[in-house]
Design an enzyme around this catalytic site. Sequence first.
Site, PDB file in Angstrom:
ATOM      1  N   ASP A 255      29.901  30.725  44.444  1.00 13.46           N
ATOM      2  CA  ASP A 255      29.733  32.123  44.464  1.00 13.46           C
ATOM      3  C   ASP A 255      31.213  32.619  45.080  1.00 13.46           C
ATOM      4  O   ASP A 255      31.860  31.708  45.999  1.00 13.46           O
ATOM      5  CB  ASP A 255      28.815  32.375  45.550  1.00 13.46           C
ATOM      6  CG  ASP A 255      28.357  33.739  45.409  1.00 13.46           C
ATOM      7  OD1 ASP A 255      28.593  34.486  44.468  1.00 13.46           O
ATOM      8  OD2 ASP A 255      27.860  34.384  46.531  1.00 13.46           O
TER       9      ASP A 255
ATOM     10  N   TYR B 116      38.487  40.331  39.553  1.00 12.23           N
ATOM     11  CA  TYR B 116      39.743  41.234  40.280  1.00 12.23           C
ATOM     12  C   TYR B 116      41.055  40.474  40.074  1.00 12.23           C
ATOM     13  O   TYR B 116      41.649  40.753  40.598  1.00 12.23           O
ATOM     14  CB  TYR B 116      39.152  41.156  41.881  1.00 12.23           C
ATOM     15  CG  TYR B 116      38.127  41.660  42.092  1.00 12.23           C
ATOM     16  CD1 TYR B 116      37.945  43.113  42.448  1.00 12.23           C
ATOM     17  CD2 TYR B 116      36.871  41.089  42.329  1.00 12.23           C
ATOM     18  CE1 TYR B 116      36.813  43.916  42.973  1.00 12.23           C
ATOM     19  CE2 TYR B 116      35.607  41.859  42.775  1.00 12.23           C
ATOM     20  CZ  TYR B 116      35.725  42.925  42.834  1.00 12.23           C
ATOM     21  OH  TYR B 116      34.387  43.780  43.498  1.00 12.23           O
TER      22      TYR B 116
HETATM   23  P1  IMP Z   1      30.488  35.643  41.487  1.00 16.00           P
HETATM   24  O1  IMP Z   1      30.938  34.524  42.191  1.00 16.00           O
HETATM   25  O2  IMP Z   1      30.163  35.357  40.192  1.00 16.00           O
HETATM   26  O3  IMP Z   1      29.155  36.332  42.258  1.00 16.00           O
HETATM   27  O4  IMP Z   1      31.566  36.698  41.755  1.00 16.00           O
HETATM   28  C1  IMP Z   1      31.514  37.654  42.654  1.00 16.00           C
HETATM   29  C2  IMP Z   1      32.622  38.802  42.421  1.00 16.00           C
HETATM   30  O5  IMP Z   1      34.163  38.029  42.476  1.00 16.00           O
HETATM   31  C3  IMP Z   1      32.707  39.355  40.865  1.00 16.00           C
HETATM   32  O6  IMP Z   1      32.932  40.473  40.906  1.00 16.00           O
HETATM   33  C4  IMP Z   1      33.528  38.432  40.205  1.00 16.00           C
HETATM   34  O7  IMP Z   1      34.105  39.201  39.242  1.00 16.00           O
HETATM   35  C5  IMP Z   1      34.841  38.178  41.313  1.00 16.00           C
HETATM   36  N1  IMP Z   1      35.376  36.899  40.950  1.00 16.00           N
HETATM   37  C6  IMP Z   1      34.681  35.581  40.885  1.00 16.00           C
HETATM   38  N2  IMP Z   1      35.400  34.702  40.520  1.00 16.00           N
HETATM   39  C7  IMP Z   1      36.732  35.161  40.381  1.00 16.00           C
HETATM   40  C8  IMP Z   1      38.032  35.069  40.133  1.00 16.00           C
HETATM   41  O8  IMP Z   1      38.204  33.746  39.776  1.00 16.00           O
HETATM   42  N3  IMP Z   1      39.009  36.033  40.059  1.00 16.00           N
HETATM   43  C9  IMP Z   1      38.889  37.211  40.100  1.00 16.00           C
HETATM   44  N4  IMP Z   1      37.485  37.795  40.796  1.00 16.00           N
HETATM   45  C10 IMP Z   1      36.702  36.842  40.555  1.00 16.00           C
END
Ligand code: IMP
Length: 391
Positions: free
Chosen positions: A69, A153
Amino acid sequence: MDLVLATKNLDKIKEIKDALRELKLRILTLKDFPDFPCVEEDADSLYGNALKKARAIAKFSGKLSLADDSGLEVEALGGAPGVLSARFAGQEASYEDNNLKLLSLLQGVSLDKRKATIRCAIAISEGNKERVVEGACKGTILPEMVGSNGFGYDSLFEPEGSGRSSAQMSLKEKGKISHRGRALRKAKEILKDWESRLVLGLTGSIGSGKSTVARMFQELGAEIIDADKVGHSVLEKKEVRESIVKNFGSSILDKEGKIERRKLGKIVFRDKKRLEELNSIIHPLIFSEIKRKITFSEARIIIIDAAILLEAGGDSLVDKVLVVNASYETRRKRIRESSLLSSKEVEGIIKAQFSQDEKIQRADFLIENEKSIKESKRQVERIWSKFVAGC
Ligand code: IMP
């Protein structure tokens, strides 16, 4: 070994696969488990969400699982969006929606005040054994989106000292400095440790000398889980005692109210049905306790010393089976010399076990324990150095 990634996000899958490519893992994803119900990411920390997802898929699949996460913390926004990064612009927000919201909130904020940190928590779970590691990458939120690689991002985030947005980097470049890359390197070390673990099942008929052989492996550095001892501790459990009394009557208890094991043995080893009844009460608990001991052990080589490993299906818990063999005469002689059991009791036990031949047929390694201790030790050392220690 299989590793299930608790995600369908192809960008994440690519990054994780790349980071773990040297490990001998078959990587599966949620796409391989279409019936797995969606896990609500409602914890108040990245740590909590990652662990929740990893636990849920490990339980569902019965396999080693990894979940991550991530969250972006922007200083000028007091650390927001943090754990809410995915839903920053709303429940169903796209990457673009989130980026546009971030840009609008930071409109007019100078570059030196656009400091941010992107964090990642990675949880790995295998039944009772679990670990969480974290990684972080400091940087700046750019005034406009730049680059077309990556996701989330990435096009707005410029890692400190890189001079480019993450979306302008190749997978490998991003992996070297990113939050996920850093966390994955820690996770990889843990997985390497878990991967090189070898669990051996050591079995042999009563009197074959398997406990002596187990001690020899212990001296070489293996951790021994004695299934007999686990069985005894299971018999001490209140619910087991009650269930046994219900099935075998209260005369099975001694003066202190404990199960009299020898008395129980006399009943079950002359009646197959009764033995099955007892096994159905205690085997599931013995299995789960052995499993618990394996998952919490720090040892690289674990030996499960179990006379009825194969009969009870315990070979499903081990990587290799090691059988200790000795002739019928030798076994009888050893039992006469070392045990209080009568010949009738010993006969009953032998009958309830697979024959030595059946055991040998299913062995990956065989130790002939007929001659001197020195000779058996020589065989143990050969197996250890050739197949176990360096594997
Ligand atoms: P999750 O880990 O998929 O819940 O991501 C949480 C938020 O962070 C989401 O909006 C993703 O798009 C962003 N995110 C996750 N990993 C990355 C990354 O490697 N680069 C940029 N944004 C990220």
